[in-house]
Design an enzyme around this catalytic site. Structure first.
Site, PDB file in Angstrom:
ATOM      1  N   ASP A  34       1.057  -1.030  -0.112  1.00 33.78           N
ATOM      2  CA  ASP A  34      -0.097  -0.038  -0.009  1.00 33.78           C
ATOM      3  C   ASP A  34       0.721   1.336   0.227  1.00 33.78           C
ATOM      4  O   ASP A  34       2.058   1.111   0.736  1.00 33.78           O
ATOM      5  CB  ASP A  34      -0.798  -0.208   1.137  1.00 33.78           C
ATOM      6  N   ASN A  90     -12.858  -3.085   2.531  1.00 34.37           N
ATOM      7  CA  ASN A  90     -13.765  -1.683   2.809  1.00 34.37           C
ATOM      8  C   ASN A  90     -14.777  -1.968   1.607  1.00 34.37           C
ATOM      9  O   ASN A  90     -14.300  -2.052   0.458  1.00 34.37           O
ATOM     10  CB  ASN A  90     -13.127  -0.560   2.618  1.00 34.37           C
ATOM     11  N   VAL A  99     -11.015   2.808  -3.708  1.00 30.99           N
ATOM     12  CA  VAL A  99     -10.625   2.468  -5.099  1.00 30.99           C
ATOM     13  C   VAL A  99     -11.639   1.156  -5.453  1.00 30.99           C
ATOM     14  O   VAL A  99     -11.580   0.186  -4.761  1.00 30.99           O
ATOM     15  CB  VAL A  99      -9.041   1.765  -5.194  1.00 30.99           C
ATOM     16  N   HIS A 103     -10.372  -5.475  -3.061  1.00 29.20           N
ATOM     17  CA  HIS A 103      -8.921  -5.749  -2.803  1.00 29.20           C
ATOM     18  C   HIS A 103      -9.099  -5.943  -1.140  1.00 29.20           C
ATOM     19  O   HIS A 103      -9.944  -5.663  -0.447  1.00 29.20           O
ATOM     20  CB  HIS A 103      -8.094  -4.547  -2.954  1.00 29.20           C
TER      21      HIS A 103
HETATM   22  P1  5GP Z   1      -9.745   1.218   0.054  1.00 30.64           P
HETATM   23  O1  5GP Z   1      -9.813   2.637   0.652  1.00 30.64           O
HETATM   24  O2  5GP Z   1     -10.558   1.354  -1.313  1.00 30.64           O
HETATM   25  O3  5GP Z   1     -10.154   0.129   0.738  1.00 30.64           O
HETATM   26  O4  5GP Z   1      -8.125   1.016  -0.254  1.00 30.64           O
HETATM   27  C1  5GP Z   1      -7.422   1.452  -1.198  1.00 30.64           C
HETATM   28  C2  5GP Z   1      -6.107   1.578  -0.897  1.00 30.64           C
HETATM   29  O5  5GP Z   1      -5.283   1.756  -2.212  1.00 30.64           O
HETATM   30  C3  5GP Z   1      -5.633   2.593   0.195  1.00 30.64           C
HETATM   31  O6  5GP Z   1      -5.089   2.188   1.535  1.00 30.64           O
HETATM   32  C4  5GP Z   1      -4.595   3.574  -0.395  1.00 30.64           C
HETATM   33  O7  5GP Z   1      -3.408   3.768   0.239  1.00 30.64           O
HETATM   34  C5  5GP Z   1      -4.211   2.564  -1.712  1.00 30.64           C
HETATM   35  N1  5GP Z   1      -3.587   3.210  -2.772  1.00 30.64           N
HETATM   36  C6  5GP Z   1      -4.170   4.484  -3.472  1.00 30.64           C
HETATM   37  N2  5GP Z   1      -3.568   4.564  -4.605  1.00 30.64           N
HETATM   38  C7  5GP Z   1      -2.555   3.837  -4.365  1.00 30.64           C
HETATM   39  C8  5GP Z   1      -1.360   3.638  -5.564  1.00 30.64           C
HETATM   40  O8  5GP Z   1      -1.178   4.330  -6.418  1.00 30.64           O
HETATM   41  N3  5GP Z   1      -0.482   2.590  -5.257  1.00 30.64           N
HETATM   42  C9  5GP Z   1      -0.633   1.720  -4.120  1.00 30.64           C
HETATM   43  N4  5GP Z   1       0.399   0.758  -3.959  1.00 30.64           N
HETATM   44  N5  5GP Z   1      -1.531   1.936  -3.243  1.00 30.64           N
HETATM   45  C10 5GP Z   1      -2.416   2.875  -3.525  1.00 30.64           C
END
Ligand code: 5GP
Length: 117
Positions: A34, A90, A99, A103
């Protein structure tokens, strides 16, 4: 929500159009670090198949979802935290999903209290 005709951020990472630190890949999924870690170990297990959110998954996704869980356990073990990690999905913006490509967060390496925030 993701636009059906447009790649998600994670599809771009899977297709190596955007950089990321990969720790595992197989024919069904990838695991990356992350970019904004919530713990010393914070990995994202991402299926190559685009499913927007867990609640969009279908009965035919059962084996894939099980595979993601097994991979989560493996990468946690490989990171040295096989017996102390947390898995988070989430589901939906109100649950902090940002996103819209399903995941699993694998979080480890610090005390993990309950309930989460
Ligand atoms: P969500 O909020 O959808 O459950 O998790 C999305 C995760 O993707 C977040 O923890 C965020 O830090 C991570 N994330 C967002 N953009 C990027 C990226 O460009 N690269 C990586 N490796 N992680 C990302």
């Amino acid at each position: 929500m993701a636009d059906a005709g447009k790649k998600t951020l994670f599809e771009k990472i899977i297709d190596k159009e955007l950089p990321a630190q990969f720790v595992y890949e197989d024919e069904l999924c990838v695991v990356i670090k992350d970019i904004n870690p919530a713990a010393p170990v914070h990995l994202l297990v991402i299926p190559r198949k685009r499913i927007e959110m867990l609640s969009d998954s279908k009965p035919e996704d059962q084996a894939l979802l099980g595979h993601l869980m097994l991979v989560a356990g493996k990468v946690a073990r490989d990171a040295g935290y096989g017996d102390a990690f947390r898995l988070v999905v989430n589901n939906g913006a109100a649950a902090s999903q940002s996103v819209f490509h399903i995941h699993l967060h694998v979080i480890a390496g610090r005390p993990l209290s309950w309930p989460p925030g």
